[in-house]
Design an enzyme around this catalytic site. Structure first.
Site, PDB file in Angstrom:
ATOM      1  N   HIS A 130     -71.971  -1.873 -20.061  1.00 37.87           N
ATOM      2  CA  HIS A 130     -71.500  -1.741 -18.686  1.00 37.87           C
ATOM      3  C   HIS A 130     -71.190  -0.262 -18.456  1.00 37.87           C
ATOM      4  O   HIS A 130     -70.784   0.425 -19.391  1.00 37.87           O
ATOM      5  CB  HIS A 130     -70.224  -2.586 -18.556  1.00 37.87           C
ATOM      6  CG  HIS A 130     -69.685  -2.724 -17.173  1.00 37.87           C
ATOM      7  ND1 HIS A 130     -69.008  -1.714 -16.531  1.00 37.87           N
ATOM      8  CD2 HIS A 130     -69.707  -3.770 -16.309  1.00 37.87           C
ATOM      9  CE1 HIS A 130     -68.636  -2.126 -15.331  1.00 37.87           C
ATOM     10  NE2 HIS A 130     -69.048  -3.378 -15.170  1.00 37.87           N
ATOM     11  N   ASP A 207     -65.358  -3.188 -26.064  1.00 34.62           N
ATOM     12  CA  ASP A 207     -65.141  -3.608 -24.685  1.00 34.62           C
ATOM     13  C   ASP A 207     -65.270  -5.134 -24.657  1.00 34.62           C
ATOM     14  O   ASP A 207     -66.377  -5.673 -24.712  1.00 34.62           O
ATOM     15  CB  ASP A 207     -66.179  -2.944 -23.787  1.00 34.62           C
ATOM     16  CG  ASP A 207     -66.141  -3.477 -22.361  1.00 34.62           C
ATOM     17  OD1 ASP A 207     -65.271  -4.326 -22.053  1.00 34.62           O
ATOM     18  OD2 ASP A 207     -66.991  -3.064 -21.556  1.00 34.62           O
ATOM     19  N   GLN A 210     -65.824  -9.303 -21.320  1.00 29.47           N
ATOM     20  CA  GLN A 210     -66.516 -10.579 -21.101  1.00 29.47           C
ATOM     21  C   GLN A 210     -66.217 -11.602 -22.192  1.00 29.47           C
ATOM     22  O   GLN A 210     -66.829 -12.671 -22.211  1.00 29.47           O
ATOM     23  CB  GLN A 210     -68.036 -10.359 -21.021  1.00 29.47           C
ATOM     24  CG  GLN A 210     -68.499  -9.509 -19.843  1.00 29.47           C
ATOM     25  CD  GLN A 210     -68.333 -10.199 -18.495  1.00 29.47           C
ATOM     26  OE1 GLN A 210     -68.069 -11.402 -18.425  1.00 29.47           O
ATOM     27  NE2 GLN A 210     -68.485  -9.452 -17.423  1.00 29.47           N
ATOM     28  N   LYS A 233     -60.924 -10.885 -15.238  1.00 27.58           N
ATOM     29  CA  LYS A 233     -62.116 -11.592 -15.708  1.00 27.58           C
ATOM     30  C   LYS A 233     -61.761 -12.803 -16.558  1.00 27.58           C
ATOM     31  O   LYS A 233     -62.641 -13.497 -17.055  1.00 27.58           O
ATOM     32  CB  LYS A 233     -63.035 -10.640 -16.482  1.00 27.58           C
ATOM     33  CG  LYS A 233     -63.708  -9.597 -15.583  1.00 27.58           C
ATOM     34  CD  LYS A 233     -64.810  -8.869 -16.329  1.00 27.58           C
ATOM     35  CE  LYS A 233     -65.238  -7.578 -15.654  1.00 27.58           C
ATOM     36  NZ  LYS A 233     -66.004  -7.783 -14.424  1.00 27.58           N
ATOM     37  N   CYS A 373     -73.745  -2.929 -12.700  1.00 30.59           N
ATOM     38  CA  CYS A 373     -73.138  -1.781 -13.382  1.00 30.59           C
ATOM     39  C   CYS A 373     -73.751  -1.542 -14.759  1.00 30.59           C
ATOM     40  O   CYS A 373     -73.043  -1.199 -15.712  1.00 30.59           O
ATOM     41  CB  CYS A 373     -71.623  -1.923 -13.504  1.00 30.59           C
ATOM     42  SG  CYS A 373     -70.795  -2.027 -11.924  1.00 30.59           S
TER      43      CYS A 373
END
Lengths: 416, 173
Positions: A130, A207, A210, A233, A373
């Site tokens: 991302h 990261d 998700q 999220k 993104c």
């Protein structure tokens, strides 16, 4: 396992706790809302909405300041969020810094590691990142004259680990990777990569935007020095993200922003910083969001993250099967739902993603159309834009049927 | 299944321009080549113009993106070739007015472009429809000023909070 599978199948048919999410009762363009954009942001349960409102109604005050009752309540709620996140990811509260987004947390790290870097050092990211986990590193590389290395993606939509030996040498000082791709859905072997990065002495950042709240996950599972994610999220409010780290690494990280809250003593001659993690939290934070997020964690704990994961996997498998049956549709990422998060991105040569998105919207179906993104990844995939359907706990199987029916409607409009 | 306003949006004339875009052939020796891009959605257009005095003598449009942006670019190529610069600017202004909810002008024949009136019911798609026209306006300004065109976008808002597509001209003021 069999009973979990059967339970997941039942859940997939109806969605989990749909009645707790007030927005799912609305209609869009005269149709019941079919929300398939949870990877962009999940919908919020009533408990989260109520907690955020309750904070402003009953406890609003600034944190760590006022020696009055409201100030104390606000501080307890704010620090309660830190403790809840810490417990959730199996770390100590001092290992959790409350940020305004996952992006802010990554930027903090990308600006705070300078004293460990010298000209000619390298940063390793992946081609599927991302922009939030790509651009800050690109900026750091430009600012400090570092080499930005990119681990490529295979045609099958997975990281090309065969290239890791070439790319990961002693010059690499930072490795930043996404846990689950927001476009391909690919679940990356972060523990393996972080382990190999540690062998060469590189700092590792995962990261997990998700993955946190979508599968059982302890910080230690990732093998990372630092992990970031955002509340919105995983059913929490917007304006709230987290940096989670190993204590000895957080102690080495320089603060990005100066101001109130992050200081110990301020004198005209200089300032000493507050302890970790408060030194990373200058300015008045989003206390209302922090007060509300534990309600999202509680909902996920009530469901059980193993069941949340099973539900998303079941839906993803169903979506892959149904979408693959559409003639000519190109689906990106691994074919096995066990190796994916709860989303499917695809390209329909017959209908451009924007046109598809507009037509689906007329049917009440919300999907994401665009580059999500992740422009470098789309370039790799050879398309400017894709359409993405992504799932949450509330997603039901018939919503995927509605998507497939909608794609067929769009194809009718565009049929020669 | 009735798709309601969708039938207004994707009228046959629009789909025909999308499938068979006009003016796709690049110009051999363009006086000006301008690029338009909407970064968040990925629509792109390359627009070339030749001028004969005050008149637009040749147009090349390569629009890559959704049906709305490609058909708008194709209609542009059809419509403005042979027009004076002032006429082309007038068409662009009229089209912008329609996209933002205005009526079709009584004194101007917009040809196939009138079919894109349906876009006014889809505010998020206005940026797709207007992209080739804003690119054209920038190409004209660049030609008048003797400068190189700058890549244009129709996303975001300008300093006064208006959508970007309203104000390509002001950018140069």
């Amino acid at each position: 396992m069999r009973s979990r599978h059967a339970a997941a199948e039942r859940a997939a048919a109806g969605g989990l706790l749909r009645e707790r999410f007030p927005i799912l009762g609305r209609s869009v363009n005269g149709r019941p809302l079919v929300y398939l954009d949870s990877a962009a942001t999940t919908q919020k349960p009533e408990a989260v909405i109520a907690a955020e409102a309750a904070y402003y109604r009953t406890s609003n005050a600034n944190v760590h300041r006022g020696l009055h009752t409201l100030g104390d309540e606000a501080t307890r709620l704010y620090e309660g969020c830190r403790s809840a996140v810490a417990g959730w990811l199996a770390v100590a509260p001092a290992q959790v810094s409350i940020q305004r987004s996952a992006t802010a947390a990554i930027n903090l790290v990308a600006r705070g590691w300078d004293h460990h870097l010298k000209d000619g050092d390298a940063i390793l990211v992946t081609e599927m990142e991302h922009h939030a986990n790509f651009v800050p590193w690109q900026m750091l590389a430009a600012r400090r004259k570092l080499e930005l290395r990119v681990l490529p993606v295979t045609d099958g939509g997975e990281l090309d680990l065969a290239r890791l030996d070439d790319l990961l040498d002693g010059r690499v000082k930072i490795v930043a990777i996404g846990h689950v791709s927001n476009v391909l859905g690919t679940v990356n072997p972060v523990a393996e990569i972080c382990g190999r990065a540690r062998d060469v002495g590189a700092l590792t950042l995962v990261d997990a935007a998700q993955s946190v709240g979508h599968r059982p996950l302890a910080f230690a599972d990732t093998g990372a020095d630092l992990l970031v994610f955002s509340a919105h999220k995983c059913y929490g409010p917007m304006g709230l993200g987290f940096l989670v780290g190993r204590p000895e690494v957080l102690a080495e990280l320089e603060p990005l922003e100066g101001g109130g809250e992050m200081i110990e003593w301020v004198r005209l001659e200089g300032t000493t910083w507050a302890e970790v993690p408060h030194r990373f939290e200058a300015g008045t934070p989003n206390v209302a969001a922090a007060a509300a997020f534990p309600a999202a964690i509680a909902l996920l704990e009530e469901l059980g993250l193993a069941d949340v994961r099973a539900h998303e996997q079941e839906l993803t498998g169903y979506a892959l099967e149904k979408l693959a049956a559409l003639d000519g549709l190109v689906i990106f990422g691994p074919g096995d739902p066990a190796r994916r998060g709860g989303l499917v991105s695809f390209h329909d040569p017959q209908v451009h993603p924007h046109d598809l998105s507009t037509i689906l919207d007329q049917l009440g179906i919300a999907v994401r159309a665009g580059h999500h993104c992740a422009q470098p990844l789309h370039r790799r995939l050879g398309v400017v834009a894709t359409t993405r359907a992504s799932f949450g706990v509330y997603t039901a199987r018939d919503e995927i049927d509605a998507l497939v029916a909608g794609i067929l409607e769009a194809r009718k409009v565009f049929a020669p | 299944m009735s798709l309601g306003p969708i039938d207004d949006l994707y009228r046959e004339v629009i789909l025909d321009h999308h499938r068979h875009p006009r003016g796709r052939q690049p110009l051999a020796d363009p006086d000006v080549t301008a690029e338009g891009r909407n970064p968040s959605c990925g629509d792109e257009v390359t627009l070339q113009l030749n001028f004969d005095g005050d008149r637009i003598s040749a147009v090349g449009v390569d629009a890559r993106g959704c049906a709305i942006s490609t058909s708008s670019g194709s209609m542009l190529a059809d419509l403005i070739e042979g027009m004076t610069v002032a006429e082309a600017e007038k068409v662009a202004d009229a089209f912008r007015g329609i996209l933002h909810g205005g009526e079709l002008p009584a004194d101007l024949d917009l040809g196939d472009l009138e079919a894109l009136q349906g876009v006014q019911k889809f505010p998020v798609r206005v940026k797709c429809a207007i992209l080739p026209w804003v690119t054209m306006l920038d190409a004209i300004i660049a030609h008048k000023q003797g400068r190189a065109p700058r890549p244009v976008s129709t996303e975001g808002v300008n300093a006064s909070g208006a959508p970007m597509d309203v104000n390509v001209k002001e950018r140069d003021a």
